[in-house]
Design a protein around this motif. Structure first.
Motif, PDB file in Angstrom:
ATOM      1  N   PRO A   5     -40.949  56.441  11.087  1.00 51.89           N
ATOM      2  CA  PRO A   5     -39.939  57.317  11.711  1.00 51.89           C
ATOM      3  C   PRO A   5     -38.614  56.572  11.826  1.00 51.89           C
ATOM      4  O   PRO A   5     -38.585  55.338  11.916  1.00 51.89           O
ATOM      5  CB  PRO A   5     -40.526  57.628  13.091  1.00 51.89           C
ATOM      6  CG  PRO A   5     -41.528  56.571  13.345  1.00 51.89           C
ATOM      7  CD  PRO A   5     -42.023  56.098  12.011  1.00 51.89           C
ATOM      8  N   PRO A   6     -37.503  57.286  11.823  1.00 52.10           N
ATOM      9  CA  PRO A   6     -36.197  56.615  11.927  1.00 52.10           C
ATOM     10  C   PRO A   6     -36.052  55.917  13.278  1.00 52.10           C
ATOM     11  O   PRO A   6     -36.570  56.381  14.294  1.00 52.10           O
ATOM     12  CB  PRO A   6     -35.193  57.760  11.784  1.00 52.10           C
ATOM     13  CG  PRO A   6     -35.953  58.990  12.161  1.00 52.10           C
ATOM     14  CD  PRO A   6     -37.380  58.729  11.779  1.00 52.10           C
ATOM     15  N   LYS A   7     -35.331  54.787  13.271  1.00 53.30           N
ATOM     16  CA  LYS A   7     -35.136  54.007  14.495  1.00 53.30           C
ATOM     17  C   LYS A   7     -34.161  54.679  15.448  1.00 53.30           C
ATOM     18  O   LYS A   7     -34.203  54.452  16.650  1.00 53.30           O
ATOM     19  CB  LYS A   7     -34.615  52.616  14.143  1.00 53.30           C
ATOM     20  CG  LYS A   7     -35.603  51.775  13.391  1.00 53.30           C
ATOM     21  CD  LYS A   7     -35.006  50.423  13.063  1.00 53.30           C
ATOM     22  CE  LYS A   7     -35.987  49.592  12.269  1.00 53.30           C
ATOM     23  NZ  LYS A   7     -35.453  48.273  11.949  1.00 53.30           N
ATOM     24  N   THR A   8     -33.262  55.492  14.907  1.00 57.76           N
ATOM     25  CA  THR A   8     -32.274  56.182  15.733  1.00 57.76           C
ATOM     26  C   THR A   8     -32.206  57.650  15.336  1.00 57.76           C
ATOM     27  O   THR A   8     -32.534  58.009  14.211  1.00 57.76           O
ATOM     28  CB  THR A   8     -30.864  55.569  15.557  1.00 57.76           C
ATOM     29  OG1 THR A   8     -30.463  55.700  14.194  1.00 57.76           O
ATOM     30  CG2 THR A   8     -30.837  54.107  15.966  1.00 57.76           C
ATOM     31  N   VAL A   9     -31.784  58.463  16.280  1.00 57.48           N
ATOM     32  CA  VAL A   9     -31.480  59.861  16.013  1.00 57.48           C
ATOM     33  C   VAL A   9     -30.153  60.185  16.686  1.00 57.48           C
ATOM     34  O   VAL A   9     -29.784  59.549  17.680  1.00 57.48           O
ATOM     35  CB  VAL A   9     -32.581  60.832  16.492  1.00 57.48           C
ATOM     36  CG1 VAL A   9     -33.847  60.652  15.695  1.00 57.48           C
ATOM     37  CG2 VAL A   9     -32.856  60.675  17.964  1.00 57.48           C
ATOM     38  N   GLU A  10     -29.443  61.155  16.140  1.00 64.40           N
ATOM     39  CA  GLU A  10     -28.128  61.516  16.655  1.00 64.40           C
ATOM     40  C   GLU A  10     -28.052  63.016  16.912  1.00 64.40           C
ATOM     41  O   GLU A  10     -28.732  63.802  16.257  1.00 64.40           O
ATOM     42  CB  GLU A  10     -27.034  61.148  15.650  1.00 64.40           C
ATOM     43  CG  GLU A  10     -26.927  59.681  15.345  1.00 64.40           C
ATOM     44  CD  GLU A  10     -25.869  59.395  14.295  1.00 64.40           C
ATOM     45  OE1 GLU A  10     -25.367  60.339  13.636  1.00 64.40           O
ATOM     46  OE2 GLU A  10     -25.535  58.215  14.127  1.00 64.40           O
ATOM     47  N   MET A  11     -27.190  63.361  17.873  1.00 63.61           N
ATOM     48  CA  MET A  11     -26.909  64.766  18.149  1.00 63.61           C
ATOM     49  C   MET A  11     -25.433  64.879  18.531  1.00 63.61           C
ATOM     50  O   MET A  11     -24.964  64.151  19.397  1.00 63.61           O
ATOM     51  CB  MET A  11     -27.765  65.283  19.311  1.00 63.61           C
ATOM     52  CG  MET A  11     -27.438  66.732  19.688  1.00 63.61           C
ATOM     53  SD  MET A  11     -28.232  67.294  21.218  1.00 63.61           S
ATOM     54  CE  MET A  11     -29.924  67.397  20.720  1.00 63.61           C
ATOM     55  N   PRO A  12     -24.692  65.799  17.888  1.00 64.45           N
ATOM     56  CA  PRO A  12     -23.311  66.024  18.327  1.00 64.45           C
ATOM     57  C   PRO A  12     -23.306  66.768  19.655  1.00 64.45           C
ATOM     58  O   PRO A  12     -24.035  67.748  19.840  1.00 64.45           O
ATOM     59  CB  PRO A  12     -22.700  66.867  17.207  1.00 64.45           C
ATOM     60  CG  PRO A  12     -23.864  67.511  16.531  1.00 64.45           C
ATOM     61  CD  PRO A  12     -25.042  66.604  16.721  1.00 64.45           C
ATOM     62  N   LEU A  62     -18.635  64.309  20.777  1.00 66.75           N
ATOM     63  CA  LEU A  62     -19.063  62.927  20.567  1.00 66.75           C
ATOM     64  C   LEU A  62     -20.509  62.919  20.093  1.00 66.75           C
ATOM     65  O   LEU A  62     -21.234  63.901  20.256  1.00 66.75           O
ATOM     66  CB  LEU A  62     -18.940  62.127  21.863  1.00 66.75           C
ATOM     67  CG  LEU A  62     -17.550  62.011  22.473  1.00 66.75           C
ATOM     68  CD1 LEU A  62     -17.614  61.330  23.828  1.00 66.75           C
ATOM     69  CD2 LEU A  62     -16.626  61.247  21.542  1.00 66.75           C
ATOM     70  N   THR A  63     -20.936  61.795  19.548  1.00 69.61           N
ATOM     71  CA  THR A  63     -22.297  61.665  19.054  1.00 69.61           C
ATOM     72  C   THR A  63     -23.172  60.979  20.091  1.00 69.61           C
ATOM     73  O   THR A  63     -22.876  59.867  20.526  1.00 69.61           O
ATOM     74  CB  THR A  63     -22.314  60.847  17.746  1.00 69.61           C
ATOM     75  OG1 THR A  63     -21.490  61.510  16.783  1.00 69.61           O
ATOM     76  CG2 THR A  63     -23.718  60.715  17.191  1.00 69.61           C
ATOM     77  N   LEU A  64     -24.246  61.658  20.488  1.00 65.86           N
ATOM     78  CA  LEU A  64     -25.246  61.078  21.378  1.00 65.86           C
ATOM     79  C   LEU A  64     -26.274  60.391  20.489  1.00 65.86           C
ATOM     80  O   LEU A  64     -26.899  61.025  19.642  1.00 65.86           O
ATOM     81  CB  LEU A  64     -25.911  62.157  22.222  1.00 65.86           C
ATOM     82  CG  LEU A  64     -27.070  61.702  23.108  1.00 65.86           C
ATOM     83  CD1 LEU A  64     -26.587  60.748  24.180  1.00 65.86           C
ATOM     84  CD2 LEU A  64     -27.752  62.886  23.732  1.00 65.86           C
ATOM     85  N   LEU A  65     -26.437  59.084  20.680  1.00 65.89           N
ATOM     86  CA  LEU A  65     -27.319  58.279  19.848  1.00 65.89           C
ATOM     87  C   LEU A  65     -28.501  57.799  20.682  1.00 65.89           C
ATOM     88  O   LEU A  65     -28.307  57.235  21.761  1.00 65.89           O
ATOM     89  CB  LEU A  65     -26.547  57.077  19.290  1.00 65.89           C
ATOM     90  CG  LEU A  65     -27.322  56.084  18.442  1.00 65.89           C
ATOM     91  CD1 LEU A  65     -27.642  56.707  17.081  1.00 65.89           C
ATOM     92  CD2 LEU A  65     -26.509  54.816  18.247  1.00 65.89           C
ATOM     93  N   LEU A  66     -29.712  58.039  20.195  1.00 65.69           N
ATOM     94  CA  LEU A  66     -30.922  57.512  20.823  1.00 65.69           C
ATOM     95  C   LEU A  66     -31.491  56.433  19.915  1.00 65.69           C
ATOM     96  O   LEU A  66     -31.637  56.649  18.712  1.00 65.69           O
ATOM     97  CB  LEU A  66     -31.973  58.609  21.021  1.00 65.69           C
ATOM     98  CG  LEU A  66     -31.590  59.818  21.864  1.00 65.69           C
ATOM     99  CD1 LEU A  66     -32.768  60.772  21.968  1.00 65.69           C
ATOM    100  CD2 LEU A  66     -31.115  59.403  23.238  1.00 65.69           C
ATOM    101  N   HIS A  67     -31.789  55.271  20.496  1.00 68.17           N
ATOM    102  CA  HIS A  67     -32.354  54.159  19.731  1.00 68.17           C
ATOM    103  C   HIS A  67     -33.748  53.862  20.259  1.00 68.17           C
ATOM    104  O   HIS A  67     -33.997  53.954  21.462  1.00 68.17           O
ATOM    105  CB  HIS A  67     -31.462  52.910  19.853  1.00 68.17           C
ATOM    106  CG  HIS A  67     -31.813  51.846  18.883  1.00 68.17           C
ATOM    107  ND1 HIS A  67     -32.829  50.943  19.109  1.00 68.17           N
ATOM    108  CD2 HIS A  67     -31.306  51.537  17.669  1.00 68.17           C
ATOM    109  CE1 HIS A  67     -32.924  50.130  18.080  1.00 68.17           C
ATOM    110  NE2 HIS A  67     -32.013  50.461  17.195  1.00 68.17           N
TER     111      HIS A  67
END
Length: 183
Positions: A5-12, A62-67
């Motif tokens: 799975p990807p290490k990060t995901v983003e949401m505007p 803005l971009t909300l980034l989850l790591h």
């Protein structure tokens, strides 16, 4: 072979800023965070709501980034009474939104900075489900292990070793064990 799975995901995330009249003669208007819009398009101070002298604007997106390394912080947010999103606002008067996060630990770093003020709003239900799914996919409980001293690297206790520049006997550091034998 299954892909990781990807290490990060983003949401505007759209940032809603409210302008209301000031309550003193020294402050003509007050700017506060009014809310967020998940999966928002781009905007630049687009008026959204007007109720008499109070106006709300879609200020920016803005971009909300989850790591994946932030899952402990995200769990703390999700288990709070009201899960929240924090927005860092910069500037006096009409503020500029500079950062958005779902991590309370990351938000506290922005509060330290004298240029930013951090405000929080309740996280919408759909975003809560999105964050919960990310945490369920990536969180790994790491047991607490108390670090033990490595006596081999510390070396044996030395008695009477102190600063060579100081000649006084009273200023020399002594370990407690050497003081027991002097009695």
């Amino acid at each position: 072979m299954q892909d990781a799975p990807p290490k990060t995901v983003e949401m505007p995330v759209g940032i809603l800023i409210r302008r209301s009249p000031g309550v003193t003669r020294w402050v003509s208007e007050v700017w506060t965070l009014a809310g967020i819009i998940p999966h928002a398009g781009s905007a630049s101070w687009k008026p959204v709501l007007r109720d008499g002298p109070v106006e709300e604007f879609h200020a920016t997106t803005l971009t909300l980034l989850l790591h994946r390394k932030d899952t402990d912080s995200l769990i703390q947010n999700l288990t709070a009474q009201v899960p929240s999103v924090w927005v860092a606002l910069r500037g006096a008067g009409r503020p500029q939104a500079t950062h958005v996060t779902a991590s309370p630990f990351e938000a506290s770093f922005h509060e330290i900075d004298a240029e930013d003020r951090v405000e929080k709003v309740a996280m919408p239900e759909g975003m809560i489900a999105w964050v919960e799914a990310f945490v369920a996919l990536h969180h790994v409980d790491e047991p607490f292990v108390k670090r033990q001293r490595d006596r081999r690297r510390e070396g044996p206790a030395q008695s009477g070793v102190g600063d060579a520049r100081i000649a006084q006997e009273a200023d020399v550091w002594r370990n407690p064990q050497s003081l027991r034998f002097r009695k």
